[in-house]
Design a protein around this motif. Structure first.
Motif, PDB file in Angstrom:
ATOM      1  N   ILE A  82       0.830  -1.206   0.000  1.00 59.38           N
ATOM      2  CA  ILE A  82       0.000   0.000   0.000  1.00 59.38           C
ATOM      3  C   ILE A  82       0.863   1.253   0.000  1.00 59.38           C
ATOM      4  O   ILE A  82       0.768   2.086  -0.900  1.00 59.38           O
ATOM      5  CB  ILE A  82      -0.943  -0.011   1.210  1.00 59.38           C
ATOM      6  CG1 ILE A  82      -2.008  -1.093   1.007  1.00 59.38           C
ATOM      7  CG2 ILE A  82      -1.606   1.328   1.390  1.00 59.38           C
ATOM      8  CD1 ILE A  82      -2.961  -1.210   2.134  1.00 59.38           C
ATOM      9  N   ILE A  83       1.724   1.409   1.001  1.00 61.07           N
ATOM     10  CA  ILE A  83       2.403   2.700   1.125  1.00 61.07           C
ATOM     11  C   ILE A  83       3.514   2.832   0.089  1.00 61.07           C
ATOM     12  O   ILE A  83       3.515   3.752  -0.730  1.00 61.07           O
ATOM     13  CB  ILE A  83       2.962   2.870   2.548  1.00 61.07           C
ATOM     14  CG1 ILE A  83       1.826   2.817   3.555  1.00 61.07           C
ATOM     15  CG2 ILE A  83       3.680   4.184   2.664  1.00 61.07           C
ATOM     16  CD1 ILE A  83       2.273   2.966   4.956  1.00 61.07           C
ATOM     17  N   ILE A  84       4.450   1.881   0.107  1.00 56.34           N
ATOM     18  CA  ILE A  84       5.606   2.031  -0.777  1.00 56.34           C
ATOM     19  C   ILE A  84       5.194   1.801  -2.223  1.00 56.34           C
ATOM     20  O   ILE A  84       5.588   2.540  -3.128  1.00 56.34           O
ATOM     21  CB  ILE A  84       6.708   1.066  -0.337  1.00 56.34           C
ATOM     22  CG1 ILE A  84       7.164   1.449   1.072  1.00 56.34           C
ATOM     23  CG2 ILE A  84       7.869   1.100  -1.284  1.00 56.34           C
ATOM     24  CD1 ILE A  84       8.078   0.474   1.703  1.00 56.34           C
ATOM     25  N   ILE A 141       2.291   2.292  -3.749  1.00 57.44           N
ATOM     26  CA  ILE A 141       1.525   3.370  -4.387  1.00 57.44           C
ATOM     27  C   ILE A 141       2.400   4.599  -4.595  1.00 57.44           C
ATOM     28  O   ILE A 141       2.317   5.255  -5.639  1.00 57.44           O
ATOM     29  CB  ILE A 141       0.269   3.695  -3.557  1.00 57.44           C
ATOM     30  CG1 ILE A 141      -0.705   2.536  -3.666  1.00 57.44           C
ATOM     31  CG2 ILE A 141      -0.405   4.952  -4.066  1.00 57.44           C
ATOM     32  CD1 ILE A 141      -2.016   2.780  -3.012  1.00 57.44           C
ATOM     33  N   THR A 142       3.269   4.903  -3.621  1.00 59.29           N
ATOM     34  CA  THR A 142       4.159   6.044  -3.830  1.00 59.29           C
ATOM     35  C   THR A 142       5.025   5.834  -5.057  1.00 59.29           C
ATOM     36  O   THR A 142       5.145   6.737  -5.903  1.00 59.29           O
ATOM     37  CB  THR A 142       5.054   6.249  -2.601  1.00 59.29           C
ATOM     38  OG1 THR A 142       4.241   6.385  -1.466  1.00 59.29           O
ATOM     39  CG2 THR A 142       5.905   7.475  -2.768  1.00 59.29           C
ATOM     40  N   ARG A 151       4.417   3.914  -7.577  1.00 57.16           N
ATOM     41  CA  ARG A 151       3.587   3.906  -8.780  1.00 57.16           C
ATOM     42  C   ARG A 151       3.332   5.313  -9.269  1.00 57.16           C
ATOM     43  O   ARG A 151       3.325   5.577 -10.466  1.00 57.16           O
ATOM     44  CB  ARG A 151       2.263   3.221  -8.448  1.00 57.16           C
ATOM     45  CG  ARG A 151       1.792   2.278  -9.481  1.00 57.16           C
ATOM     46  CD  ARG A 151       0.455   1.727  -9.101  1.00 57.16           C
ATOM     47  NE  ARG A 151      -0.524   2.778  -9.019  1.00 57.16           N
ATOM     48  CZ  ARG A 151      -1.628   2.699  -8.299  1.00 57.16           C
ATOM     49  NH1 ARG A 151      -1.871   1.627  -7.600  1.00 57.16           N
ATOM     50  NH2 ARG A 151      -2.471   3.699  -8.271  1.00 57.16           N
ATOM     51  N   ILE A 152       3.102   6.244  -8.327  1.00 57.15           N
ATOM     52  CA  ILE A 152       2.823   7.611  -8.755  1.00 57.15           C
ATOM     53  C   ILE A 152       4.104   8.319  -9.172  1.00 57.15           C
ATOM     54  O   ILE A 152       4.102   9.111 -10.106  1.00 57.15           O
ATOM     55  CB  ILE A 152       2.104   8.369  -7.626  1.00 57.15           C
ATOM     56  CG1 ILE A 152       0.760   7.706  -7.369  1.00 57.15           C
ATOM     57  CG2 ILE A 152       1.888   9.818  -7.986  1.00 57.15           C
ATOM     58  CD1 ILE A 152       0.021   8.292  -6.224  1.00 57.15           C
ATOM     59  N   MET A 153       5.209   8.006  -8.509  1.00 57.63           N
ATOM     60  CA  MET A 153       6.436   8.748  -8.804  1.00 57.63           C
ATOM     61  C   MET A 153       7.099   8.297 -10.111  1.00 57.63           C
ATOM     62  O   MET A 153       7.763   9.100 -10.765  1.00 57.63           O
ATOM     63  CB  MET A 153       7.447   8.578  -7.658  1.00 57.63           C
ATOM     64  CG  MET A 153       7.064   9.226  -6.365  1.00 57.63           C
ATOM     65  SD  MET A 153       6.565  10.914  -6.534  1.00 57.63           S
ATOM     66  CE  MET A 153       8.136  11.694  -6.823  1.00 57.63           C
ATOM     67  N   ILE A 154       6.938   7.019 -10.486  1.00 58.47           N
ATOM     68  CA  ILE A 154       7.743   6.498 -11.601  1.00 58.47           C
ATOM     69  C   ILE A 154       7.489   7.239 -12.927  1.00 58.47           C
ATOM     70  O   ILE A 154       8.458   7.656 -13.572  1.00 58.47           O
ATOM     71  CB  ILE A 154       7.536   4.979 -11.739  1.00 58.47           C
ATOM     72  CG1 ILE A 154       8.342   4.268 -10.656  1.00 58.47           C
ATOM     73  CG2 ILE A 154       7.984   4.474 -13.078  1.00 58.47           C
ATOM     74  CD1 ILE A 154       7.962   2.849 -10.449  1.00 58.47           C
ATOM     75  N   PRO A 155       6.225   7.487 -13.344  1.00 60.41           N
ATOM     76  CA  PRO A 155       6.065   8.248 -14.580  1.00 60.41           C
ATOM     77  C   PRO A 155       6.644   9.642 -14.497  1.00 60.41           C
ATOM     78  O   PRO A 155       7.210  10.146 -15.474  1.00 60.41           O
ATOM     79  CB  PRO A 155       4.548   8.304 -14.767  1.00 60.41           C
ATOM     80  CG  PRO A 155       4.024   7.189 -13.998  1.00 60.41           C
ATOM     81  CD  PRO A 155       4.928   7.007 -12.850  1.00 60.41           C
ATOM     82  N   ILE A 156       6.589  10.252 -13.306  1.00 61.44           N
ATOM     83  CA  ILE A 156       7.137  11.596 -13.170  1.00 61.44           C
ATOM     84  C   ILE A 156       8.659  11.559 -13.278  1.00 61.44           C
ATOM     85  O   ILE A 156       9.274  12.412 -13.927  1.00 61.44           O
ATOM     86  CB  ILE A 156       6.668  12.202 -11.843  1.00 61.44           C
ATOM     87  CG1 ILE A 156       5.144  12.289 -11.840  1.00 61.44           C
ATOM     88  CG2 ILE A 156       7.243  13.574 -11.640  1.00 61.44           C
ATOM     89  CD1 ILE A 156       4.570  12.737 -10.550  1.00 61.44           C
ATOM     90  N   GLN A 210      10.289   9.379 -14.972  1.00 63.81           N
ATOM     91  CA  GLN A 210      10.628   9.114 -16.373  1.00 63.81           C
ATOM     92  C   GLN A 210      10.522  10.383 -17.219  1.00 63.81           C
ATOM     93  O   GLN A 210      11.401  10.667 -18.040  1.00 63.81           O
ATOM     94  CB  GLN A 210       9.718   8.028 -16.924  1.00 63.81           C
ATOM     95  CG  GLN A 210      10.131   6.659 -16.433  1.00 63.81           C
ATOM     96  CD  GLN A 210       9.145   5.603 -16.780  1.00 63.81           C
ATOM     97  OE1 GLN A 210       8.008   5.883 -17.118  1.00 63.81           O
ATOM     98  NE2 GLN A 210       9.564   4.358 -16.686  1.00 63.81           N
ATOM     99  N   LEU A 241       0.023   5.177 -13.213  1.00 65.77           N
ATOM    100  CA  LEU A 241      -0.476   6.373 -12.549  1.00 65.77           C
ATOM    101  C   LEU A 241      -1.867   6.154 -11.979  1.00 65.77           C
ATOM    102  O   LEU A 241      -2.155   6.557 -10.855  1.00 65.77           O
ATOM    103  CB  LEU A 241      -0.463   7.544 -13.533  1.00 65.77           C
ATOM    104  CG  LEU A 241      -0.203   8.911 -12.953  1.00 65.77           C
ATOM    105  CD1 LEU A 241       1.053   8.895 -12.107  1.00 65.77           C
ATOM    106  CD2 LEU A 241      -0.033   9.911 -14.068  1.00 65.77           C
ATOM    107  N   PHE A 280      -3.611   4.264   1.753  1.00 64.55           N
ATOM    108  CA  PHE A 280      -2.323   4.933   1.521  1.00 64.55           C
ATOM    109  C   PHE A 280      -2.372   6.382   2.003  1.00 64.55           C
ATOM    110  O   PHE A 280      -1.486   6.861   2.714  1.00 64.55           O
ATOM    111  CB  PHE A 280      -2.015   4.871   0.024  1.00 64.55           C
ATOM    112  CG  PHE A 280      -1.025   5.876  -0.478  1.00 64.55           C
ATOM    113  CD1 PHE A 280       0.323   5.720  -0.233  1.00 64.55           C
ATOM    114  CD2 PHE A 280      -1.456   6.962  -1.206  1.00 64.55           C
ATOM    115  CE1 PHE A 280       1.228   6.640  -0.708  1.00 64.55           C
ATOM    116  CE2 PHE A 280      -0.554   7.888  -1.686  1.00 64.55           C
ATOM    117  CZ  PHE A 280       0.791   7.724  -1.432  1.00 64.55           C
TER     118      PHE A 280
END
Lengths: 258, 172, 119, 81
Positions: free
Chosen positions: A116-118, A120-121, A123-128, A130, B45, B112
């Motif tokens: 959940i925590i790591i 999702i973080t 997941r959101i950060m990776i496209p940014i 890139q 995303l 989360f």
């Protein structure tokens, strides 16, 4: 044995320290690097002529990929060889069957917090990450950055997928075939642009002659040539960074990672 | 398809903010890069894709309001910490404890958000999540008492669908 | 002028919180309480210092200033997202490694002994 | 170019270099080495070589730490000397 090492280290250190005294002062205008021998100075030339030679505001990028392009080409090749060496040494297939199934994180032992925590973080950060890496590659002319830095960050984003989920999730995006092809392609792009100049009867990596190829004047052609070469560097570095991680973290089996 | 377009435009907005050079060459490169990133990692995303665009927009708006409230909580958190560290004699108030907090939130993203909000607010850090149970380390009794359901209600209000009354479990 | 003053105030407040975090890192009794100081002091003070920089650059209201402020705002958002995650990751790693938490006498540890692993 | 800043960073560089050599726990040594890289990055940025600082931050403090940890994970964690 340790004493021999200590003697060697002390001797080398003393030599280096004695050589420090012969260095020119920081920012000395008459030092060989700044003032040059006689009345010709390389750094003066770079600072005053980069803008009119190549239309690149960032002098470092122009020096790296144009004036000293030969050096950078072999730096890229060194990275390529390092990655290929690691693949050649470590890569092995598990006995019986090519590839084991991915191991899901055992929720009953470790809890849901990692997913959940790591998860999702990341997941959101990776496209940014890139998009930022590609921005760094594309804006090497104007701001610090370029192929090496952007490539490392792009590779690191795939490593982050491998760390936050498992290696299979990263390999699904960037498979072994893809990263080996991409690594070769990067070096080929760099050397190919050099050879293209050679074919047009100019020096190796003299991008000014590519004006017909880019449909611009010779000065802008050098700028575009620098950019094309940086893209090649970025390809190789991205692929090799991920290849090294994938092989190191799974003992060369490319199955489950850390 | 709609989510791909949303991802693409978000990435392009980020690119335009970063870039600062608006000629055809660089914007073209930006569009190419955004297409590439959308192709390679568009599934990252947004996870759950059952919701419509309008519901998402409402959620994003309420999320912004929640973040503003969270910023204020962050200030309070740091003031509490500053008082504990710098005030002489306040070290006696440091009574660390690990408490259990049971949540009614269902989806991963809500959990989360709750976990990270707990970590950001006064004197509490999420150690583990096991199912619906949050194990929370608090630095003092005051901090542990701050864990009433207010934060959870705010998060549930973000993802509650506008029309029906029941909280939506599928929001992400 | 006023903007300069406000930006200075923000940066000074950020540095004050940094001092609080640093002192807490030394004075708190165990690993877990120290993570409170390290994880939270960092977040707000970085946010304050960065917003102070943003205001400082925001002098003559040109287009590029807005872009710069937006870039700094993006950094703030990234810090808001990644800082609690890294705090959580560190504290969880410490628990998994079996570090004994200091628990107040009037409270009980509901998670159980870290060395026994299973609550 | 602030001389006091330079001197502080250089002192910390020497300290971290010595610690990373002396620590028996290789994971700890890796973390100290990453701090060393980060200080190096600060020093370069402060001297005006932003490109080099950027590379050091990405490669030295970021990716090489991951590589070293991945290697330690599959080998022994403690050094014999």
């Amino acid at each position: 044995m340790k004493w021999i090492g200590l003697i060697a280290v002390v001797l080398t250190g003393a030599l280096l320290l004695s050589a420090v005294g012969d260095f020119p002062d920081f920012g000395d205008p008459k030092s060989p690097a700044n003032g040059g021998v006689g009345d010709f100075s390389v750094s003066q030339y770079y600072i005053t002529h980069t803008e009119q030679d190549t239309k690149v505001p960032n002098v470092v990028t122009a020096v790296l990929a144009d004036y000293r392009g030969y050096d950078t080409m072999f730096e890229t090749t060194v990275i390529f060889i390092a990655g290929i060496g690691i693949i050649a040494i470590l890569r092995s297939h598990p006995p019986g069957g090519r590839r084991g199934p991915a191991h899901p994180i055992d929720a009953t032992v470790d809890g849901d917090h990692q997913r959940i925590i790591i998860g999702i973080t990341c997941r959101i950060m990776i496209p940014i990450i890139q998009i930022f890496a590609l921005y760094v590659v594309a804006h090497g002319h104007h701001s610090p950055g370029g192929g090496f830095q952007g490539g490392v960050m792009l590779g690191a984003s795939f490593i982050l997928i491998g760390l936050s989920r498992d290696l299979q999730a990263a390999l699904a995006r960037f498979s072994e075939r893809r990263f080996i092809v991409l690594a070769c392609l990067g070096v080929a792009i760099y050397a190919g642009f050099g050879l293209l100049c050679l074919l047009l009867e100019r020096n190796f990596l003299d991008y000014g002659v590519l004006d017909g190829f880019f449909h611009t004047d010779p000065v802008m052609a050098r700028s575009h040539g620098i950019f094309a070469v940086e893209v090649g560097v970025a390809f190789t570095v991205t692929a090799i960074m991920f290849a090294i991680y994938a092989n190191l973290s799974s003992k060369g089996r490319l199955d489950e990672g850390l | 398809m709609m989510y791909r377009a949303v991802t693409f435009s978000l990435l392009l907005a980020i690119w335009l903010v970063f870039s600062g050079i608006y000629d055809a060459f660089h914007i073209g490169l930006g569009i190419l890069s955004c297409l590439f990133v959308t192709w390679i990692s568009s599934d990252l995303l947004f996870d759950d894709r059952s919701l419509g665009f309008r519901a998402r927009l409402g959620q994003a708006w309420r999320l912004g309001g929640y973040l503003a409230w969270l910023g204020w909580q962050l200030v309070l958190s740091n003031l509490h910490l500053l008082k504990l560290t710098l005030k002489p004699g306040a070290m006696a108030e440091v009574e660390p404890r690990i408490t259990l907090y049971r949540t009614a939130l269902k989806s991963d993203f809500e959990k989360f958000l709750l976990a990270n909000s707990i970590t950001l607010t006064p004197g509490t850090i999420t150690i583990k999540i096991l199912g619906d149970d949050f194990y929370i380390h608090s630095i003092s009794k005051f901090a542990a008492d701050g864990l009433d359901g207010q934060m959870e209600r705010r998060i549930a209000a973000i993802f509650a669908p506008a029309g029906s009354g029941s909280p939506s479990p599928s929001a992400d | 002028m006023i903007l300069d003053l406000v930006s200075m105030l923000l940066i000074a407040a950020g540095l004050l919180f940094f001092v609080g975090a640093a002192v807490g890192l030394v004075r708190f009794p165990d690993f877990y309480t120290r993570m409170h100081a390290a994880g939270k002091g960092d977040t707000l003070s970085s946010l304050l210092v960065i917003s102070g920089f943003a205001l400082h650059e925001f002098k003559d209201f040109e287009g590029m200033d807005f872009i710069l402020a937006l870039k700094l705002l993006a950094i703030c958002v990234f810090i808001m997202m990644t800082s609690p995650t890294s705090t959580h990751a560190l504290i969880d790693a410490g628990y998994e490694d079996g570090i004994e938490p200091v628990i107040a006498p009037d409270a009980e540890n509901v998670l159980g002994d870290p060395t026994s692993r299973q609550p | 170019m602030i001389v006091a800043f330079d001197i502080i960073i250089l002192i910390f560089l020497v300290i971290t270099a010595v610690i990373s050599l002396r620590v028996r726990d290789l994971l700890g040594a890796t973390m100290v080495l990453s701090i060393y890289s980060f200080l190096m990055c600060l020093l370069w940025a402060e001297m005006g070589a932003v490109d080099v600082a950027f590379t050091e931050a990405a490669v030295g403090a970021g990716v090489s730490t991951v590589f070293l940890i991945a290697t330690i994970y599959h080998t022994r964690r403690h050094s014999s000397d």
